[in-house]
Every structure is written in C-alpha cells, then in structure tokens.
Design a protein around this motif. Sequence first.
Motif, PDB file in Angstrom:
ATOM      1  N   GLN A 384       0.829  -1.209   0.000  1.00 38.49           N
ATOM      2  CA  GLN A 384       0.000   0.000   0.000  1.00 38.49           C
ATOM      3  C   GLN A 384       0.860   1.255   0.000  1.00 38.49           C
ATOM      4  O   GLN A 384       0.527   2.250  -0.647  1.00 38.49           O
ATOM      5  N   GLN A 385       1.963   1.183   0.755  1.00 40.69           N
ATOM      6  CA  GLN A 385       2.869   2.333   0.782  1.00 40.69           C
ATOM      7  C   GLN A 385       3.512   2.531  -0.588  1.00 40.69           C
ATOM      8  O   GLN A 385       3.621   3.651  -1.076  1.00 40.69           O
ATOM      9  N   TYR A 388       1.004   4.102  -2.829  1.00 39.02           N
ATOM     10  CA  TYR A 388       0.779   5.516  -2.494  1.00 39.02           C
ATOM     11  C   TYR A 388       1.865   6.385  -3.127  1.00 39.02           C
ATOM     12  O   TYR A 388       1.588   7.416  -3.738  1.00 39.02           O
ATOM     13  N   LEU A 389       3.115   5.959  -3.012  1.00 34.20           N
ATOM     14  CA  LEU A 389       4.223   6.712  -3.596  1.00 34.20           C
ATOM     15  C   LEU A 389       4.114   6.755  -5.117  1.00 34.20           C
ATOM     16  O   LEU A 389       4.296   7.808  -5.745  1.00 34.20           O
ATOM     17  N   LEU A 403      11.432   3.729   0.716  1.00 31.46           N
ATOM     18  CA  LEU A 403      10.857   3.059   1.883  1.00 31.46           C
ATOM     19  C   LEU A 403      11.916   2.239   2.624  1.00 31.46           C
ATOM     20  O   LEU A 403      11.931   2.193   3.858  1.00 31.46           O
ATOM     21  N   ALA A 406      14.087   4.674   4.514  1.00 32.56           N
ATOM     22  CA  ALA A 406      13.348   5.192   5.668  1.00 32.56           C
ATOM     23  C   ALA A 406      13.341   4.176   6.808  1.00 32.56           C
ATOM     24  O   ALA A 406      13.492   4.520   7.981  1.00 32.56           O
TER      25      ALA A 406
ATOM     26  N   PRO B  87      -5.684   7.856   3.469  1.00 32.33           N
ATOM     27  CA  PRO B  87      -4.293   8.172   3.127  1.00 32.33           C
ATOM     28  C   PRO B  87      -3.320   7.287   3.901  1.00 32.33           C
ATOM     29  O   PRO B  87      -3.567   6.944   5.057  1.00 32.33           O
ATOM     30  N   VAL B  88      -2.241   6.909   3.243  1.00 28.73           N
ATOM     31  CA  VAL B  88      -1.311   5.925   3.791  1.00 28.73           C
ATOM     32  C   VAL B  88      -0.201   6.626   4.583  1.00 28.73           C
ATOM     33  O   VAL B  88       0.318   7.654   4.159  1.00 28.73           O
ATOM     34  N   GLU B  89       0.143   6.071   5.728  1.00 27.95           N
ATOM     35  CA  GLU B  89       1.239   6.634   6.523  1.00 27.95           C
ATOM     36  C   GLU B  89       2.580   6.111   6.009  1.00 27.95           C
ATOM     37  O   GLU B  89       2.720   4.926   5.735  1.00 27.95           O
ATOM     38  N   ILE B  90       3.539   7.005   5.877  1.00 26.33           N
ATOM     39  CA  ILE B  90       4.886   6.608   5.431  1.00 26.33           C
ATOM     40  C   ILE B  90       5.889   7.021   6.505  1.00 26.33           C
ATOM     41  O   ILE B  90       6.477   8.100   6.432  1.00 26.33           O
ATOM     42  N   PRO B  91       6.118   6.183   7.488  1.00 26.98           N
ATOM     43  CA  PRO B  91       7.068   6.538   8.551  1.00 26.98           C
ATOM     44  C   PRO B  91       8.461   6.744   7.967  1.00 26.98           C
ATOM     45  O   PRO B  91       8.861   6.045   7.036  1.00 26.98           O
ATOM     46  N   VAL B 142       5.129  11.573   6.375  1.00 25.66           N
ATOM     47  CA  VAL B 142       3.876  11.627   5.636  1.00 25.66           C
ATOM     48  C   VAL B 142       2.744  10.928   6.397  1.00 25.66           C
ATOM     49  O   VAL B 142       2.819   9.707   6.636  1.00 25.66           O
ATOM     50  N   ASN B 143       1.765  11.698   6.773  1.00 21.49           N
ATOM     51  CA  ASN B 143       0.530  11.209   7.406  1.00 21.49           C
ATOM     52  C   ASN B 143       0.686  10.522   8.761  1.00 21.49           C
ATOM     53  O   ASN B 143      -0.301  10.183   9.397  1.00 21.49           O
TER      54      ASN B 143
END
Lengths: 441, 253
Positions: A384-385, A388-389, A403, A406, B87-91, B142-143
């Motif tokens: 999903q991430q 989204y990107l 990702l 991060a 909306p998706v969280e991107i740590p 992000v989020n």
Amino acid sequence: MGQQHAWYEKQFESFERSLNGDSRTPVHKLRRSAITHFLSRGFPTTQEEEWRFTNVQPIASRTFIPSIGRPEARLTAGDIDRLAFPAVNRVVFVNGHVVPELSSTRLPQGVFAGSLAVARRNHASVIDRYLGASVRGTESAFTALNTSFLQDGLFVHVPDGVELEEPIVAVFIAAGASGGFAAHPRNLFVLDERASATVTEVYVTFGTSDYLTNAVTEVDLSPGARLEHHKVQSESRDAFHVGFTHVRQKTSSVFHSTSVTLGGSLVRNELISVLSGEWCECTMNGLSVGSGTQLLDNHTTIDHATPNGRSWEVYKAILDGSSKGIFNGKIFVRKDAQKTDAKQTNKTLLLSDSATIDTKPQLEIFADDVKCTHGATVGQLDEQQIFYLRSRGIGVDQARDLLTTAFGLEVIERVKNPSLRSYMERILRQRLHEERVRTAQ
Amino acid sequence: MLEIRDLHASINGNEILRGVNLRVNAGEVHAIMGPNGSGKSTLAAVLAGRDVYSVSRGTVTYEGKDLLEMDPEERARGGVFLAFQYPVEIPGVTNSYFLKTALNAIRKHRGLEELDAVDFLKLIRERMRLVDMEESFLHRPVNEGFSGGEKKRNEIFHMAVLEPKLAILDETDSGLDIDALRIVADGVNKLRRKDNATIVVTHYQRLLNYIIPDFVHVLVDGQVMRSGGKELALELEEKGYDWVKETPENVTT
Ligand SMILES: Nc1ncnc2c1ncn2[C@@H]1O[C@H](COP(=O)(O)OP(=O)(O)OP(=O)(O)O)[C@@H](O)[C@H]1O
Ligand SMILES: [Mg+2]
C-alpha cells in the motif's frame, strides 16, 4: 582444534619473544591466561547454544596471522576523510596499531583519548585496573584470542565531571594487499563520575579483502557518567568481523549506543551491558544491511542487576539476496531489580525470497514489579505504501528505495550528534544504492 | 479527457465494477455518490492503477491513451491524481521530502528542470497557504500520527503542489470539520482551471454546496444507475438510494 592448536601456540610464542620487557607486566599475565583459555577451549561450534545459527568454520578452519607491529600502509589524511569522515578528535589504527601521523586530538586537560599501547606508559594504573576486568574467566574463544594478542586499540579516560563536546572517533582500517591476517584491536573506555563523552568506532577496509577483524571493547561507566557510543562496520564484504563490547554501568550512568553493520561476509557482534547500579539508563540501537551471502549476527544482553533501571532497544535488519540475519536479544531482570522498565523491538525487512532472519528475544525476569515489553516483526515492503508513492508519480524502484532507506534511517535518526548522524545516513544511502545498482544489473 | 466504457473490475474473484460508463471533459466537475460498498473507491483505485484489482472487460481512455496500460507512476506523471479515502502513513519519510521527490519525478517526465531546494520551498509555502496548513506538517513523516482531518487536508495539499489534470477526490470531505471543509473546498475551487477536471466521490450533499458539480452520478452495485445535474444530489438527499435502485435509469453523460 588439532593442527590449529599447535599453530596458534607457535604464533603466541613468537609474539611473546618479540615483546622483550613487556613479559613481566600485568597485561602480559592477561595474555598468558587468555591463550591458555583459548587453547583449551577452541573456537565455538554450532553445538553451543550461543553459536547455533553462526557457523564460524570459515574462520576456525583457517589461520589468520596476528598482525604484530604496524604494517606498511601508505595512507593520507585525505584517504581517512574518504574512508570515514573528518573529525576534530580522530585516532587512526591500521590492522589494530595506531598511526600517530594520521591521528590528532584536541582535548581538555586530564582527558586521554589515543593509543592504548602509548597510554600504558603513563596511565598504567587505570589500565591495569580495568583492562580485562569485565571478561576475565567468562570470555569466548574470540575474546580470549584478542586478549592473547593484545597490543593496541583506543584508550579513553575522562576524569570526574569532564563533559566532552567533540566526539572521539577511532578509525580502524584493515590494509595490506596480501590479506590472510587478523587484527585484534583492544579498546578501553573509562569514564569517571559524571564524565560524559561520545566515542565512535569505525571499521573500514583499504585495498584488501580477506582478513579477520576481532575487536574487543570494554567500557566502565562510573556513577553519573554518560557515554554515547557508536560502532560502524562497513568493511569489505569478503572480510570476517567478530566484535565483543562489554559495558559496566554504575549508579545513574547512561549508555546510549548505535551499531551499524554494512560489510563483512561473516559478522558476529556481541554487546553486553550490566546495569550494576540503580537508576541506570541503557539504549541499544542497531541496524544491519545484508546482501549476497552475508551472515550478520547480533547478540545483545541488557542485564538489569539493580532496581529502577531503564532500557530501550531497537534492532533492525534489511536483508537482500540470500543474506542471513541473526538477532538474539537477552534481557535479564535480576531478583533485586524491581521497578525495571525495559523495552525491546526487533524489525526485519526482507527484500528477497531467499534472505532469512533468525530472531530470538530472550527475556528472563526474576523480579515481580517490572515493566518489560518486546516485539519482533519480519516482513516485506508494504504494497500500500509503494502504491501511495507511485500514485504521486514516484517510480517503483525509487519508491522501494525510499521506503527501504526510511526503514533504516529510523535507527540512525536516534544518533544524537548531527555530524555522526549525517555520516551514518550517507553510508547507509550509499550501501543501499550499491544494492539497487547490483540488483538492477 | 477521460472516457470509461463498460468497465468491469474484480478483486479476489468478486466482481465489484460491473459495467461502468463515464465521460469527463476538461473543465468539468463530476460528483460520484452511492451507497457504502457500491464500488466508488474501487473505481478510483482502478483509475489510479492499483494492481490488486483485475479488469476483465472495458476500456479507459485518458487524453487519447489507454490508461489501463499505464503504470501508476506514469498515470500520475500524465496528470492523474487520487486523493485517498484512507491516506497511507509513510514513517521515516517527511512530507516535504516526499513531495519534492514526487514533484521532480513529474517535472522530469514533462521535460522540466528539477526544482532546487529554494524554489521548491517557495512553491510549497505558497501551496500550503492555499489549504491553510501549518509549516510543521512539512517536517513530519507523511501522514504519520496525523488526525483524520489532517490527513485529508494533506491530500489536497499534495494535489495543490502536483497540479494534476484529472483529480479524483475519494471522500476527502469525510472527517473534516466545518471550517476545514470550507478551506479544502476553497482550495479545490482555486485549483480549478479550464483544462483540468475533478471527480469528487462524496456521501454528503453539503460538499457540493462548495464544490459545485456539473454532473452527479449515482453508483449502485458497480454500475452508474443514474446521472444528472447538481439537483440530483438534493433529490438523493431527500429520497435516499432506494429510490434510485427502484427506478433505475442508466444514463451516460
Ligand atoms: N480484497 C477484497 N476482497 C473482497 N472484497 C473486497 C475487497 N476489497 C474490497 N472489496 C469489496 O468491494 C466492494 C466495494 O468497495 P469500495 O471500497 O469500492 O466501496 P465504496 O463504494 O467506496 O464504499 P464506501 O462508501 O464505504 O467507501 C465492497 O463490498 C468491499 O467489501
Ligand atoms: Mg470508498
């Protein structure tokens, strides 16, 4: 050990002969008892619980010649800047031996940070008191081997109440075209009451590949002392690295550590902290990045021996190719250690189907009024991430890269010193970038 | 700009979209309404390129090209934008780093130079004002840890920075307080141009008082059951979806 036994015995004898006047010192007594211990014990096998997942045969079956005396290595300060980074206090070692012309420090009066071999002249009482104190009798074969060939390493002594601003950076370079050698750096950091310092160990390779680094670091923190410690290992991916760090924490001391492992074909890091006084704080953060056939093993122990201690631990791994990660995190809460608060997290990102992790949190709690939590996750990148990107225009490779980075940065962001943090961030990005280039080919 | 014809899409063998037809021209605002589970988010996700859905039949043409053939990032670079319902969280990735990466990927695709740090900051500061967002949100991942409403506002902020041609807003109004709703709607209106189009998915007629649609479509069981002007939303508010189900009238605009 058979043949190896005789070989190591011989190596020790010839080393001993080269020592001249040193053979009557307490340090040499340590060496002698260590070699006896090593020879009787031999290298660990996978039969031993502590080494179940890490087969050291690739090291045990070979003979790595201990590096005695400083080897030739034509290095410039510029090379060190590139291999590590510029720092006000920088002590450079080649194959475990200090290189004075490449080292320089600017330290307050009374503080020592430099070669252990040199310090033995003027700081013998501190060294004799602490060196080997934490490992004597219980040492593993590798630690015993290190002690047997003990010559040099980083010695830091910060007296009562002195707070160092600038980090002390030790750069351990393995160099020598022929390979086949072993460096046994031996480090000792002693922080007296309320002293505070940042000490960074960086392990890198210069123009060689096939060798063993077998490093031992002992740390003693007096009441109220604070140490921010980093160990960054980005050696050749053909190198072997075994590291043992032992920390003794007295009342109200703070140990904050970050371990970054990027290189090595077989790596074993062991980090132990014993909270032997009340109100201690201990943080252990770690990040390993593996690819190809790398084996990266991290064993940690946080030993809460007294009440009111707090510990936080976050260990992460990013594994690609058919690399293998091992995490064993022991947390002991002894009978007296009431009101202990301990938190352990272990997270692994597997970037390929053949990468694996063996993770084992090991909590042994003998007190009743404590708060202890642990959690371990193993997973792939989140689809999903990634979506989204991509839905914002970022290409799929870049999305994965972002990702992954991060995930790793979460560990590095906790490093307090900004210049060390940005150094670690830079080498992490480089390492992951190499990986991406390699997979893309 | 966008033409959807007889679109069928399924997930895990369940057919969710069962013959959707929709045509959107440049400059138009379309509202899509419909009961929970009728396939609105599925339609939005299929348009954005989420590959967990498989399209078994139908075509989607975007600016003369086959949209379904394109990767999600190609669609985004071509001007398609989806504001996510969730909306998706991107740590670990800050909002500003994320937006800079996205914007530069889009600019590169369009043959424009990448923005440097100074120009980028200037641009995002200006766009933040449009959605009345605080600077601190730039430096947060992000989020991550954003409130429901903050996440929605952040989606519109992304949209304001990326300047899409076709924006699909999936229930961006849900979870917004009254003031935030007006701010977000104002933002969308200010970004409206002759050459771009917006599809707003919503449950509430209220939003359509602010973002006035040219067309309203009702999606029921994976099909557009009815289409009309902005009055249709009022009628729905009054009569409910059963009314549409009982008197189906397939209309294509
Ligand atoms: N992975 C899945 N497996 C099975 N069914 C799914 C899956 N994902 C979605 N669906 C189903 O697809 C249908 C349509 O979902 P969708 O999210 O498109 O509805 P929606 O119209 O957006 O609803 P809402 O108004 O509640 O947001 C729902 O019934 C949902 O349960
Ligand atoms: Mg929905």
